[in-house]
Design a protein around this motif. Structure first.
Motif, PDB file in Angstrom:
ATOM      1  N   VAL A  37      -0.623  12.589 -12.000  1.00 24.94           N
ATOM      2  CA  VAL A  37      -1.658  12.294 -11.026  1.00 24.94           C
ATOM      3  C   VAL A  37      -2.953  12.940 -11.515  1.00 24.94           C
ATOM      4  O   VAL A  37      -2.971  14.081 -11.950  1.00 24.94           O
ATOM      5  CB  VAL A  37      -1.277  12.821  -9.624  1.00 24.94           C
ATOM      6  CG1 VAL A  37      -2.422  12.666  -8.653  1.00 24.94           C
ATOM      7  CG2 VAL A  37      -0.045  12.092  -9.128  1.00 24.94           C
ATOM      8  N   SER A  38      -4.033  12.219 -11.457  1.00 26.05           N
ATOM      9  CA  SER A  38      -5.314  12.672 -11.997  1.00 26.05           C
ATOM     10  C   SER A  38      -5.958  13.745 -11.126  1.00 26.05           C
ATOM     11  O   SER A  38      -5.592  13.931  -9.967  1.00 26.05           O
ATOM     12  CB  SER A  38      -6.245  11.464 -12.114  1.00 26.05           C
ATOM     13  OG  SER A  38      -7.485  11.845 -12.658  1.00 26.05           O
ATOM     14  N   SER A  39      -6.948  14.429 -11.695  1.00 29.34           N
ATOM     15  CA  SER A  39      -7.701  15.423 -10.928  1.00 29.34           C
ATOM     16  C   SER A  39      -8.724  14.722 -10.035  1.00 29.34           C
ATOM     17  O   SER A  39      -8.994  13.539 -10.193  1.00 29.34           O
ATOM     18  CB  SER A  39      -8.411  16.390 -11.878  1.00 29.34           C
ATOM     19  OG  SER A  39      -9.304  15.670 -12.710  1.00 29.34           O
ATOM     20  N   LEU A  40      -9.287  15.473  -9.093  1.00 28.20           N
ATOM     21  CA  LEU A  40     -10.297  14.936  -8.189  1.00 28.20           C
ATOM     22  C   LEU A  40     -11.684  15.176  -8.761  1.00 28.20           C
ATOM     23  O   LEU A  40     -11.919  16.166  -9.446  1.00 28.20           O
ATOM     24  CB  LEU A  40     -10.201  15.614  -6.821  1.00 28.20           C
ATOM     25  CG  LEU A  40      -8.918  15.392  -6.041  1.00 28.20           C
ATOM     26  CD1 LEU A  40      -8.920  16.263  -4.797  1.00 28.20           C
ATOM     27  CD2 LEU A  40      -8.766  13.938  -5.683  1.00 28.20           C
ATOM     28  N   SER A  41     -12.601  14.288  -8.473  1.00 31.40           N
ATOM     29  CA  SER A  41     -14.002  14.434  -8.879  1.00 31.40           C
ATOM     30  C   SER A  41     -14.873  14.467  -7.638  1.00 31.40           C
ATOM     31  O   SER A  41     -14.474  13.993  -6.573  1.00 31.40           O
ATOM     32  CB  SER A  41     -14.411  13.248  -9.763  1.00 31.40           C
ATOM     33  OG  SER A  41     -13.642  13.221 -10.939  1.00 31.40           O
ATOM     34  N   GLY A  42     -16.076  15.009  -7.783  1.00 29.19           N
ATOM     35  CA  GLY A  42     -17.011  15.058  -6.672  1.00 29.19           C
ATOM     36  C   GLY A  42     -17.235  13.684  -6.071  1.00 29.19           C
ATOM     37  O   GLY A  42     -17.429  12.708  -6.791  1.00 29.19           O
ATOM     38  N   GLY A  43     -17.159  13.585  -4.758  1.00 31.18           N
ATOM     39  CA  GLY A  43     -17.357  12.318  -4.070  1.00 31.18           C
ATOM     40  C   GLY A  43     -16.088  11.518  -3.846  1.00 31.18           C
ATOM     41  O   GLY A  43     -16.107  10.512  -3.154  1.00 31.18           O
ATOM     42  N   ASP A  44     -14.957  11.938  -4.455  1.00 33.38           N
ATOM     43  CA  ASP A  44     -13.685  11.246  -4.209  1.00 33.38           C
ATOM     44  C   ASP A  44     -13.321  11.382  -2.736  1.00 33.38           C
ATOM     45  O   ASP A  44     -13.636  12.375  -2.093  1.00 33.38           O
ATOM     46  CB  ASP A  44     -12.556  11.836  -5.055  1.00 33.38           C
ATOM     47  CG  ASP A  44     -12.620  11.423  -6.509  1.00 33.38           C
ATOM     48  OD1 ASP A  44     -13.436  10.543  -6.847  1.00 33.38           O
ATOM     49  OD2 ASP A  44     -11.852  11.981  -7.314  1.00 33.38           O
ATOM     50  N   GLN A  45     -12.648  10.378  -2.209  1.00 33.28           N
ATOM     51  CA  GLN A  45     -12.248  10.401  -0.807  1.00 33.28           C
ATOM     52  C   GLN A  45     -10.727  10.324  -0.725  1.00 33.28           C
ATOM     53  O   GLN A  45     -10.105   9.501  -1.382  1.00 33.28           O
ATOM     54  CB  GLN A  45     -12.873   9.232  -0.057  1.00 33.28           C
ATOM     55  CG  GLN A  45     -12.602   9.269   1.421  1.00 33.28           C
ATOM     56  CD  GLN A  45     -13.366   8.184   2.171  1.00 33.28           C
ATOM     57  OE1 GLN A  45     -14.028   7.358   1.576  1.00 33.28           O
ATOM     58  NE2 GLN A  45     -13.264   8.198   3.475  1.00 33.28           N
ATOM     59  N   LEU A  46     -10.144  11.199   0.081  1.00 37.32           N
ATOM     60  CA  LEU A  46      -8.702  11.214   0.306  1.00 37.32           C
ATOM     61  C   LEU A  46      -8.435  10.793   1.738  1.00 37.32           C
ATOM     62  O   LEU A  46      -9.075  11.288   2.665  1.00 37.32           O
ATOM     63  CB  LEU A  46      -8.130  12.615   0.082  1.00 37.32           C
ATOM     64  CG  LEU A  46      -8.453  13.288  -1.242  1.00 37.32           C
ATOM     65  CD1 LEU A  46      -7.953  14.717  -1.232  1.00 37.32           C
ATOM     66  CD2 LEU A  46      -7.853  12.515  -2.389  1.00 37.32           C
ATOM     67  N   ILE A  47      -7.485   9.902   1.929  1.00 31.96           N
ATOM     68  CA  ILE A  47      -7.117   9.467   3.274  1.00 31.96           C
ATOM     69  C   ILE A  47      -5.601   9.589   3.398  1.00 31.96           C
ATOM     70  O   ILE A  47      -4.863   9.060   2.579  1.00 31.96           O
ATOM     71  CB  ILE A  47      -7.553   8.015   3.543  1.00 31.96           C
ATOM     72  CG1 ILE A  47      -9.072   7.891   3.432  1.00 31.96           C
ATOM     73  CG2 ILE A  47      -7.061   7.564   4.919  1.00 31.96           C
ATOM     74  CD1 ILE A  47      -9.577   6.471   3.531  1.00 31.96           C
TER      75      ILE A  47
END
Length: 65
Positions: A37-47
């Motif tokens: 699973v990839s890392s998160l970047s600024g502005g990513d949205q998790l729901i």
């Protein structure tokens, strides 16, 4: 991913957690993510949704490695 990719079965995790902490109805247990699973970047949205009625939305403000 799905729970079948987890190292430990959900039932075993909940049993072990319940031995150390008091779990109550509505508690949320976070276990991490499957490999790849990839890392998160600024502005990513998790729901996250549970039975459609319970919804949590998060938006990152900075990169998370």
């Amino acid at each position: 991913g799905n729970s079948g990719q987890m190292i430990f079965k959900i039932e075993d995790l909940l049993y072990d957690i319940d031995r150390a902490f008091t779990l109550q109805a509505g508690d949320i247990v976070l276990t991490g993510t499957p490999a790849g699973v990839s890392s998160l970047s600024g502005g990513d949205q998790l729901i996250a949704e549970l039975y459609v009625r319970n919804r949590c939305e998060l938006k990152t403000s900075a990169s998370i490695a």
